[in-house]
Design a protein around this motif. Sequence first.
Motif, PDB file in Angstrom:
ATOM      1  N   GLY A  75       0.805  -1.212   0.000  1.00 53.34           N
ATOM      2  CA  GLY A  75       0.000   0.000   0.000  1.00 53.34           C
ATOM      3  C   GLY A  75       0.841   1.267   0.000  1.00 53.34           C
ATOM      4  N   PRO A  76       0.196   2.395  -0.242  1.00 55.94           N
ATOM      5  CA  PRO A  76       0.920   3.672  -0.224  1.00 55.94           C
ATOM      6  C   PRO A  76       1.315   4.053   1.197  1.00 55.94           C
ATOM      7  CG  PRO A  76      -1.420   4.072  -0.414  1.00 55.94           C
ATOM      8  CD  PRO A  76      -1.242   2.580  -0.515  1.00 55.94           C
ATOM      9  N   LEU A  77       2.313   4.889   1.309  1.00 57.00           N
ATOM     10  CA  LEU A  77       2.677   5.445   2.606  1.00 57.00           C
ATOM     11  C   LEU A  77       1.557   6.359   3.086  1.00 57.00           C
ATOM     12  CD1 LEU A  77       4.952   5.811   4.762  1.00 57.00           C
ATOM     13  CD2 LEU A  77       5.658   7.830   3.446  1.00 57.00           C
ATOM     14  N   GLU A  78       1.222   6.250   4.375  1.00 58.22           N
ATOM     15  CA  GLU A  78       0.215   7.110   4.975  1.00 58.22           C
ATOM     16  C   GLU A  78       0.797   7.712   6.249  1.00 58.22           C
ATOM     17  OE1 GLU A  78      -3.756   5.528   5.100  1.00 58.22           O
ATOM     18  OE2 GLU A  78      -3.267   3.916   3.692  1.00 58.22           O
ATOM     19  N   GLY A  79       0.219   8.823   6.671  1.00 63.79           N
ATOM     20  CA  GLY A  79       0.723   9.462   7.880  1.00 63.79           C
ATOM     21  C   GLY A  79      -0.378  10.107   8.691  1.00 63.79           C
ATOM     22  N   LEU A  80      -0.316   9.922   9.997  1.00 66.30           N
ATOM     23  CA  LEU A  80      -1.159  10.657  10.933  1.00 66.30           C
ATOM     24  C   LEU A  80      -0.297  11.764  11.522  1.00 66.30           C
ATOM     25  CD1 LEU A  80      -2.798   7.660  12.837  1.00 66.30           C
ATOM     26  CD2 LEU A  80      -3.642   8.836  10.791  1.00 66.30           C
ATOM     27  N   TRP A  81      -0.823  12.982  11.508  1.00 62.80           N
ATOM     28  CA  TRP A  81      -0.049  14.144  11.933  1.00 62.80           C
ATOM     29  C   TRP A  81      -0.782  14.846  13.061  1.00 62.80           C
ATOM     30  CZ3 TRP A  81       4.636  14.725   9.584  1.00 62.80           C
ATOM     31  CH2 TRP A  81       4.837  13.981   8.403  1.00 62.80           C
ATOM     32  N   TRP A  97       5.713  19.223  14.652  1.00 66.74           N
ATOM     33  CA  TRP A  97       4.826  18.129  14.279  1.00 66.74           C
ATOM     34  C   TRP A  97       5.238  16.820  14.943  1.00 66.74           C
ATOM     35  CZ3 TRP A  97       4.495  18.665   8.197  1.00 66.74           C
ATOM     36  CH2 TRP A  97       3.923  19.913   7.879  1.00 66.74           C
ATOM     37  N   SER A  98       4.235  16.028  15.316  1.00 63.03           N
ATOM     38  CA  SER A  98       4.449  14.629  15.671  1.00 63.03           C
ATOM     39  C   SER A  98       3.738  13.791  14.621  1.00 63.03           C
ATOM     40  CB  SER A  98       3.889  14.313  17.061  1.00 63.03           C
ATOM     41  OG  SER A  98       4.606  14.998  18.067  1.00 63.03           O
ATOM     42  N   TRP A  99       4.192  12.573  14.423  1.00 61.57           N
ATOM     43  CA  TRP A  99       3.620  11.769  13.344  1.00 61.57           C
ATOM     44  C   TRP A  99       3.661  10.277  13.640  1.00 61.57           C
ATOM     45  CZ3 TRP A  99       8.115   9.258  12.255  1.00 61.57           C
ATOM     46  CH2 TRP A  99       9.314   9.987  12.327  1.00 61.57           C
ATOM     47  N   THR A 100       2.706   9.602  13.026  1.00 59.67           N
ATOM     48  CA  THR A 100       2.697   8.144  12.966  1.00 59.67           C
ATOM     49  C   THR A 100       2.626   7.773  11.495  1.00 59.67           C
ATOM     50  OG1 THR A 100       1.550   7.908  15.088  1.00 59.67           O
ATOM     51  CG2 THR A 100       1.462   6.027  13.583  1.00 59.67           C
ATOM     52  N   MET A 101       3.690   7.211  10.970  1.00 55.96           N
ATOM     53  CA  MET A 101       3.707   6.797   9.576  1.00 55.96           C
ATOM     54  C   MET A 101       3.272   5.339   9.500  1.00 55.96           C
ATOM     55  SD  MET A 101       4.496   9.720   8.639  1.00 55.96           S
ATOM     56  CE  MET A 101       4.314   9.363   6.879  1.00 55.96           C
ATOM     57  N   MET A 102       2.613   4.972   8.395  1.00 52.01           N
ATOM     58  CA  MET A 102       2.037   3.638   8.348  1.00 52.01           C
ATOM     59  C   MET A 102       1.791   3.163   6.923  1.00 52.01           C
ATOM     60  SD  MET A 102      -1.575   4.818  10.013  1.00 52.01           S
ATOM     61  CE  MET A 102      -2.902   5.562   9.048  1.00 52.01           C
ATOM     62  N   ILE A 103       1.741   1.839   6.776  1.00 51.37           N
ATOM     63  CA  ILE A 103       1.452   1.202   5.498  1.00 51.37           C
ATOM     64  C   ILE A 103       0.422   0.098   5.742  1.00 51.37           C
ATOM     65  CG2 ILE A 103       2.373  -0.171   3.580  1.00 51.37           C
ATOM     66  CD1 ILE A 103       5.025   1.287   3.900  1.00 51.37           C
ATOM     67  N   HIS A 177      -6.709  12.589  14.482  1.00 52.17           N
ATOM     68  CA  HIS A 177      -5.524  13.163  13.854  1.00 52.17           C
ATOM     69  C   HIS A 177      -5.710  13.391  12.352  1.00 52.17           C
ATOM     70  CE1 HIS A 177      -3.679  12.529  17.608  1.00 52.17           C
ATOM     71  NE2 HIS A 177      -3.300  11.272  17.452  1.00 52.17           N
ATOM     72  N   HIS A 178      -5.108  14.464  11.874  1.00 49.29           N
ATOM     73  CA  HIS A 178      -5.036  14.725  10.437  1.00 49.29           C
ATOM     74  C   HIS A 178      -4.321  13.565   9.759  1.00 49.29           C
ATOM     75  CE1 HIS A 178      -4.489  16.890   6.683  1.00 49.29           C
ATOM     76  NE2 HIS A 178      -3.187  16.673   6.750  1.00 49.29           N
ATOM     77  N   HIS A 179      -4.877  13.103   8.642  1.00 50.98           N
ATOM     78  CA  HIS A 179      -4.399  11.894   7.971  1.00 50.98           C
ATOM     79  C   HIS A 179      -4.063  12.234   6.521  1.00 50.98           C
ATOM     80  CE1 HIS A 179      -5.442   7.344   7.088  1.00 50.98           C
ATOM     81  NE2 HIS A 179      -4.288   7.713   6.552  1.00 50.98           N
ATOM     82  N   GLU A 180      -2.883  11.833   6.074  1.00 56.16           N
ATOM     83  CA  GLU A 180      -2.485  12.030   4.682  1.00 56.16           C
ATOM     84  C   GLU A 180      -2.105  10.697   4.062  1.00 56.16           C
ATOM     85  OE1 GLU A 180       0.388  15.129   4.171  1.00 56.16           O
ATOM     86  OE2 GLU A 180      -0.945  16.651   5.051  1.00 56.16           O
ATOM     87  N   ILE A 181      -2.490  10.517   2.801  1.00 46.06           N
ATOM     88  CA  ILE A 181      -2.171   9.309   2.040  1.00 46.06           C
ATOM     89  C   ILE A 181      -1.397   9.746   0.811  1.00 46.06           C
ATOM     90  CG2 ILE A 181      -3.098   7.296   0.850  1.00 46.06           C
ATOM     91  CD1 ILE A 181      -5.669   7.666   2.553  1.00 46.06           C
ATOM     92  N   TYR A 182      -0.176   9.260   0.678  1.00 46.99           N
ATOM     93  CA  TYR A 182       0.729   9.727  -0.373  1.00 46.99           C
ATOM     94  C   TYR A 182       0.639   8.796  -1.586  1.00 46.99           C
ATOM     95  CZ  TYR A 182       2.100  12.282   3.704  1.00 46.99           C
ATOM     96  OH  TYR A 182       2.049  13.063   4.832  1.00 46.99           O
ATOM     97  N   LEU A 194       2.431  16.039  -7.376  1.00 45.98           N
ATOM     98  CA  LEU A 194       2.225  15.142  -6.245  1.00 45.98           C
ATOM     99  C   LEU A 194       0.734  15.022  -5.915  1.00 45.98           C
ATOM    100  CD1 LEU A 194       5.100  16.333  -3.877  1.00 45.98           C
ATOM    101  CD2 LEU A 194       4.957  14.116  -5.037  1.00 45.98           C
ATOM    102  N   ARG A 195       0.269  13.783  -5.721  1.00 41.46           N
ATOM    103  CA  ARG A 195      -1.146  13.522  -5.408  1.00 41.46           C
ATOM    104  C   ARG A 195      -1.236  13.012  -3.971  1.00 41.46           C
ATOM    105  NH1 ARG A 195      -2.935   9.442  -7.783  1.00 41.46           N
ATOM    106  NH2 ARG A 195      -5.120  10.019  -8.078  1.00 41.46           N
ATOM    107  N   THR A 196      -1.989  13.724  -3.146  1.00 48.57           N
ATOM    108  CA  THR A 196      -2.093  13.386  -1.731  1.00 48.57           C
ATOM    109  C   THR A 196      -3.548  13.450  -1.291  1.00 48.57           C
ATOM    110  OG1 THR A 196       0.058  14.461  -1.360  1.00 48.57           O
ATOM    111  CG2 THR A 196      -1.254  13.929   0.580  1.00 48.57           C
ATOM    112  N   MET A 197      -4.038  12.374  -0.678  1.00 47.32           N
ATOM    113  CA  MET A 197      -5.356  12.407  -0.058  1.00 47.32           C
ATOM    114  C   MET A 197      -5.218  13.062   1.314  1.00 47.32           C
ATOM    115  SD  MET A 197      -7.537  11.097  -2.184  1.00 47.32           S
ATOM    116  CE  MET A 197      -8.928  11.024  -1.045  1.00 47.32           C
ATOM    117  N   LEU A 198      -6.048  14.058   1.585  1.00 45.08           N
ATOM    118  CA  LEU A 198      -6.083  14.723   2.878  1.00 45.08           C
ATOM    119  C   LEU A 198      -7.371  14.296   3.574  1.00 45.08           C
ATOM    120  CD1 LEU A 198      -5.027  18.333   1.783  1.00 45.08           C
ATOM    121  CD2 LEU A 198      -3.555  16.429   2.472  1.00 45.08           C
ATOM    122  N   ARG A 199      -7.241  13.739   4.775  1.00 47.48           N
ATOM    123  CA  ARG A 199      -8.419  13.195   5.471  1.00 47.48           C
ATOM    124  C   ARG A 199      -8.433  13.667   6.925  1.00 47.48           C
ATOM    125  NH1 ARG A 199      -8.545   6.964   5.382  1.00 47.48           N
ATOM    126  NH2 ARG A 199      -9.125   7.311   3.204  1.00 47.48           N
TER     127      ARG A 199
END
Length: 208
Positions: A75-81, A97-103, A177-182, A194-199
């Motif tokens: 899956g794509p890289l995702e991040g909670l910010w 910023w603090s973050w949790t990166m995830m796949i 948390h703000h969520h981004e999907i790269y 660059l295409r990024t889902m902002l959630r």
Amino acid sequence: MGSFDIKQERRDLYTGRVGRFDVVDVPPMRFLMADGSGDPNTSEDYGRVIEALYTTSYAVRAVAKVGLGRVHTVGPLEGLWYAEDPGVFTARDKDAWSWTMMIWQPEWVTADMVVSAVEKVRAAKPAVAVDRVSLEEFAEGPAVQTLHVGPYDAEGPVIARMHEEVIPGHGLTASGHHHEIYLSDARRTEPARLRTMLRQPVARVAEQ
């Protein structure tokens, strides 16, 4: 059997349109996750985490293919910010910023398979920080999302509109948390493309 691709199977969660804000309901999903903090552009720790997540994810894919005969697309890289002051995101104060990166991981991947994959990575690539990675379930629930095309640093106005206009306009409030999907590989894609889902997870105002 073809490769299972979460981006195709759940297009409602991994596709969107610039300028359109969709309200979605995200089911519980499992991810390889790792936490950290600081500016992702300059933090060496961020680079170590991303390397560990991708290396472990590909190792898990190999274990699942051999053990179960099932193949999935990583899956794509995702991040909670997140931060104590949410204003640091629109201000792009990245050091705060603090973050949790995830796949994402498919449902057929077990904890034991992840342990096996981590052991393989540790033996073959001892410098990779696999100790930072864990398999976790993430239950996001209702959320508002949109597609952003362009540099990451141009996200601020879109995020501001989401929080100040779109979410209140639906009788909702931000929750989580703000969520981004790269969706693009930043190493190979020019910033303007660059295409990024902002959630943003949300809740009904009356539920607060």
